[in-house]
Every structure is written in structure tokens, then in C-alpha cells.
Design a protein around this motif. Structure first.
Motif, PDB file in Angstrom:
ATOM      1  N   LYS A  80       0.832  -1.203   0.000  1.00 34.61           N
ATOM      2  CA  LYS A  80       0.000   0.000   0.000  1.00 34.61           C
ATOM      3  C   LYS A  80       0.866   1.253   0.000  1.00 34.61           C
ATOM      4  O   LYS A  80       0.615   2.218  -0.744  1.00 34.61           O
ATOM      5  N   ALA A  83       2.630   1.766  -3.326  1.00 38.69           N
ATOM      6  CA  ALA A  83       1.650   2.121  -4.345  1.00 38.69           C
ATOM      7  C   ALA A  83       1.239   3.581  -4.214  1.00 38.69           C
ATOM      8  O   ALA A  83       1.071   4.287  -5.221  1.00 38.69           O
ATOM      9  N   LEU A 345     -10.078  -8.541  -8.083  1.00 34.04           N
ATOM     10  CA  LEU A 345      -9.846  -7.276  -8.785  1.00 34.04           C
ATOM     11  C   LEU A 345     -10.032  -7.461 -10.285  1.00 34.04           C
ATOM     12  O   LEU A 345      -9.594  -8.468 -10.865  1.00 34.04           O
ATOM     13  N   LEU A 350      -2.248  -3.586 -12.204  1.00 37.89           N
ATOM     14  CA  LEU A 350      -2.685  -2.380 -12.887  1.00 37.89           C
ATOM     15  C   LEU A 350      -1.915  -2.219 -14.186  1.00 37.89           C
ATOM     16  O   LEU A 350      -0.766  -2.667 -14.301  1.00 37.89           O
ATOM     17  N   ALA A 376      -1.893  -4.788  -7.487  1.00 36.23           N
ATOM     18  CA  ALA A 376      -3.029  -4.435  -6.627  1.00 36.23           C
ATOM     19  C   ALA A 376      -3.648  -5.670  -5.988  1.00 36.23           C
ATOM     20  O   ALA A 376      -4.202  -5.597  -4.884  1.00 36.23           O
ATOM     21  N   TYR A 409      -5.199   3.202  -1.040  1.00 37.86           N
ATOM     22  CA  TYR A 409      -4.279   2.425  -1.874  1.00 37.86           C
ATOM     23  C   TYR A 409      -4.221   0.954  -1.496  1.00 37.86           C
ATOM     24  O   TYR A 409      -3.485   0.182  -2.118  1.00 37.86           O
ATOM     25  N   LEU A 412      -7.647  -0.974  -5.015  1.00 41.54           N
ATOM     26  CA  LEU A 412      -7.473  -0.216  -6.251  1.00 41.54           C
ATOM     27  C   LEU A 412      -8.074  -0.922  -7.470  1.00 41.54           C
ATOM     28  O   LEU A 412      -7.385  -1.200  -8.452  1.00 41.54           O
TER      29      LEU A 412
END
Length: 479
Positions: A80, A83, A345, A350, A376, A409, A412
Motif C-alpha cells: 500500500k 503504491a 480485482l 494495474l 493491486a 491504496y 485499487l
């Protein structure tokens, strides 16, 4: 004699420059790197599901690590804190995209808004799409489309409920989101179109996403054309071109339809507004989220019952049609969606970024033109952030400020910063309304012979992670 002296001076000067650069570089604090092989680097450690492979490597190496994928160095972010530094503190310096071969082909030379490198042209395209399609006012103006398509979904599921046969929710929900996106984004009826093969569109979009996210040798061995040759010999280039031509044919039909003088001009859509810049809409991302939510609810019947009880208590027992105004009446639905995002996710890694300047992350030096991957998925299952991270527990978000809009974060699903997904509001509207209809009008049972433990949660995919085995449940109409 003079020439000899000049040569010595020149050699000494060049040597000093080289040594100076080495000294300067040696002062850099590079992220740790797991052991690697010559030539291929760490490519052999990347499995079919890179987000899981990278999580395991990060557990041994660190939350900021440097990998060598072929000849290309890549910095991987898995915490986190790291990121937040990349996506907020240094957002402007690392919001570009690497120029990958598959992305270039599918996006017609980087003309989309997802994979295009940061530039003035990208900013203008993004502004246009946000203003004309993705802004809150535009999303709300299309609520009638979402409500009509969800109402049609309820009617079709009611017909299936009459004979008690299992429903393939994976296909059904893809058709729902495709119907909404084709009407809103392309001005087409997905169900009535004469040139769309409904059973193959899902496969085509999955192929396009896979093509854009594939690990191609061209991207990791760019020197001397070696990578291109390997991709050609293995058939990767042929697969990419096949996807491109299929998408091209689909878009050409859409363009021809919009240019037809017989076409009604009552509804202006994105193709009317910009015929020369077609984009691949995120048709199946909403469906993926609803499928995973229904999968987890079916596996945890106590949670499904609690959610359905709240929905029916808040909305009553005599509604004939769900509207988007009903969504705000059911706060527990939002918790279920958050927990679905955390475990599943949409894009676990990402979309890759590329630095445009030298930055520091967690004290490590990251130079310009360096690719960055934010895992993520690993962050969303970090036991330092989440109690029992593998458990589906929506109540972890009760009284929690954590949201999915890019400001927290540890969660995400849509990214963050300048490259956050511009279609977030549109996607969320579809997910919320779709789930609300499924859970208000129907009870859901497992097919005969199945138990909750039998529900398969295997994943497949590289860019968007989908359920490998289609979700099949039996619907029972209750309202």
C-alpha cells in the motif's frame, strides 16, 4: 607525437566520463532483485497468472523489487505504501505507458486511452470521452438503458425459473453488460444486431484483452529483431493480427451503420461524436464483477441471505421494476461489492506505467523510462492490512473509510491518479443495478448434487481475471 598525446588525452577523458557514470550509478539504491538467469532474466519465474507469481516473489524479495524480464528491467510494487508513492506522490512523473507491441496493434498506433503513452493527444482524447460519455451527467442520462436491459434480464430469468433448469450466469451477465454498452457506446442493439455473433463477442473481447496484456518476446527482447522473430515463429503475431482484423470488421459495421442515411438520429452516441477514434469498450468488466459477487454469495449463503433480507426489507415485496434510486436504500450491497473487488480485482496488475523522470519509492531509485507494475491483487490480500484476507467477509468494511475510487491504496480496482479508469461511474452503475435485480426478484440454489464447497473459483486470464468455470445456479422467482 602530437597525435599520440591527443589520443592519450581523449582516452583519459572518455575513461573519466565512464568511471564518473559508474560511480554515480553505484550510489543509487536499486530495489532488490531475485536471482535471475542470463538472457531471460526472471521470465522463468512468471507463471500463467503473473499477479500470483509476483506476489510470491515479493514475499521473499520485498515490496519494491526489480525484475529483469528478458532485457527489460521492471519495478514491481506490492505494498500500500509503495503504491501510494507511485500513484499519488509521483503520479505525474510515472503516468505514461510503455510502448508494447500488442497494445500498439490493437489500439491502431496507441489511439486508445488505456494503453496510450502520456501526451497532449492522450489528454485531449481522455477529456473528450469523459465529457461526452463518462461524466456523471452522461452516466445518469443513460439510466433508462440500464433499467430497461435489467428488466429484460429479469423476464428472461423468470422464463428459466419456470422449468427449474440451471442458468449459465457467466453468459447471461455478459449479455447484460454487452447490451448496455452496445446501446450506450455504439448505438447498437446487441440482441437485435444482424452482424454480431453473440456467442463469439465474449471470446473476441477476451482475446483482445489477452493480446494487449500478453508477455511478447518483442517487448522483452527488442534487440536485433530477435524477439519479433520468436513471436513470428510461435504464432503470436498471427494471433494478434487475427484479433485486430476481427475487431476491425466489427467496428467497420458500426461505422457503416452510423453513416447510413436511413439511421435514426434521435440518439447521439460516442460513435456519432467521434467516428475516427473508436475504442474497445470495457464491455465485460461489469459482468466479471457481478459473476464473482454471485459466486462468493453462493459459497457463503449466510451473507447472501443477509443481503437479500436487507434488500427486500428496504424495497418491500411488491416492486415490479427496480430503479437506480433503489440502490442507495441498500447500504450492505456496497459492502458486498467492495469485498468482491478486494478478492477479485478486475485488473490484478494495474496497467503498466513508465517513468518520465527519476523518482524514489520507499528509498529506492527508479530511473526514467522504467516500467512499473503495481500488484493491486497482492495489496488487497496483504495480511498486514486485512484480517483473514482469503475470507469473503463484507462486514470488514462496516465503519471503514476505505473506498474503491482511487484514494485508498489498499483497494485499487480502478487504479488511481491520472490513469484511473474513466469509466468507473458507468461500470459501477451497471454492477449495482444488475446485482440488485438478481437478488430482489430471485432466490438462487445450487444444481442438484452440488454443495457450496463444490463451487469452483479457479481464475483464468492475464489482463482481466475471469472465472474459469462458468457459474451455473438455479433461479427461483419470488417477486
Amino acid at each position: 607525437m602530437v597525435i599520440s598525446v591527443l589520443c592519450v588525452v581523449l582516452i583519459t577523458f572518455v575513461s573519466l566520463i565512464f568511471v564518473g557514470k559508474k560511480i554515480k550509478r553505484s550510489k543509487w539504491n536499486h530495489p532488490p532483485t531475485p536471482p535471475k538467469f542470463p538472457v531471460i532474466g526472471n521470465l522463468h519465474q512468471i507463471g500463467e497468472q503473473p499477479h500470483k507469481s509476483l506476489q510470491r516473489l515479493a514475499e521473499r524479495t520485498g515490496d519494491v523489487m526489480l525484475l529483469y524480464l528478458g532485457s527489460v528491467p521492471v519495478t514491481v510494487i506490492s505494498s500500500k505504501e509503495a503504491a501510494e508513492e507511485v500513484l499519488r506522490t509521483h503520479d505525474l512523473d510515472c503516468c505514461s505507458r510503455p510502448k508494447l507491441f500488442g497494445s500498439k496493434l490493437i489500439s491502431r498506433g496507441f489511439k486508445d486511452i488505456g494503453f496510450t503513452p502520456y501526451s497532449e493527444a492522450w489528454r485531449e482524447r481522455r477529456k473528450f470521452l469523459v465529457r461526452e460519455l463518462f461524466c456523471l451527467k452522461k452516466v445518469q442520462s443513460h439510466r433508462y438503458v440500464r433499467e430497461e436491459e435489467c428488466n429484460l434480464l429479469v423476464k428472461k430469468l423468470s422464463e428459466s425459473a419456470a422449468d427449474g433448469s440451471p442458468v449459465d450466469l457467466s453468459k447471461t451477465l455478459f449479455w447484460l453488460t454487452a447490451s448496455i454498452m452496445f446501446r450506450v457506446g455504439l448505438g447498437q442493439s446487441f440482441q437485435e444486431s444482424k452482424y454480431i455473433d453473440k456467442d463469439k463477442v465474449h471470446e473476441l473481447l477476451f482475446e483482445a484483452q489477452t493480446a494487449q496484456a500478453s508477455f511478447l518476446c518483442s517487448d522483452f527482447f527488442p534487440f536485433a529483431g530477435l524477439g519479433w522473430l520468436v513471436d513470428w515463429l510461435t504464432g503470436q503475431h498471427k494471433r494478434l493480427n487475427d484479433v485486430f482484423f476481427k475487431l476491425d470488421a466489427l467496428f467497420q459495421h458500426v461505422i457503416d451503420d452510423h453513416l447510413s442515411p436511413e439511421r435514426s438520429k434521435d440518439h447521439k452516441d460516442i460513435v456519432d461524436l467521434m467516428l475516427d477514434n473508436i475504442f474497445v469498450a470495457g464491455i465485460d468488466t461489469g459482468a466479471i464483477t457481478i459473476i464473482w459477487a454471485m459466486t462468493e454469495l453462493a459459497k457463503t449463503p449466510k451473507v447472501m441471505k443477509k443481503l437479500q433480507d436487507e434488500i427486500r426489507d428496504c424495497l418491500g415485496n411488491n416492486k415490479e421494476r427496480i430503479t437506480e434510486e433503489d440502490i442507495e436504500k441498500v447500504p450492505y450491497l456496497n459492502l458486498v461489492i467492495k469485498e468482491t473487488f478486494r478478492l477479485h480485482l478486475l485488473v490484478p496488475l494495474l496497467l503498466p506505467r513508465e517513468t518520465m523522470a527519476h523518482i524514489k519509492v520507499r528509498g529506492y531509485d527508479i530511473p526514467p523510462k522504467r516500467r512499473i507494475l503495481v500488484n493491486a491483487w497482492a495489496i488487497a490480500r496483504d495480511p498486514k492490512l486485512w484480517t483473514n484476507p482469503e475470507e469473503f467477509n463484507p462486514e470488514r468494511f462496516i465503519d471503514s473509510p476505505v473506498d474503491y475510487r482511487g484514494q485508498h491504496y489498499e483497494l485499487l480496482p480502478f487504479g488511481s491518479g491520472r490513469r484511473i479508469c474513466p469509466g468507473m461511474a458507468m461500470g459501477m452503475a451497471t454492477v449495482e443495478l444488475g446485482l440488485l435485480n438478481l437478488l430482489y426478484f430471485f432466490d438462487w440454489k445450487l444444481p442438484d448434487g452440488m454443495t457450496h464447497e463444490d463451487i469452483n473459483t479457479e481464475e483464468v486470464g492475464t489482463l482481466a481475471i475471469v472465472k474459469k468455470v462458468p457459474l451455473k445456479l438455479v433461479s427461483v422467482r419470488v417477486h
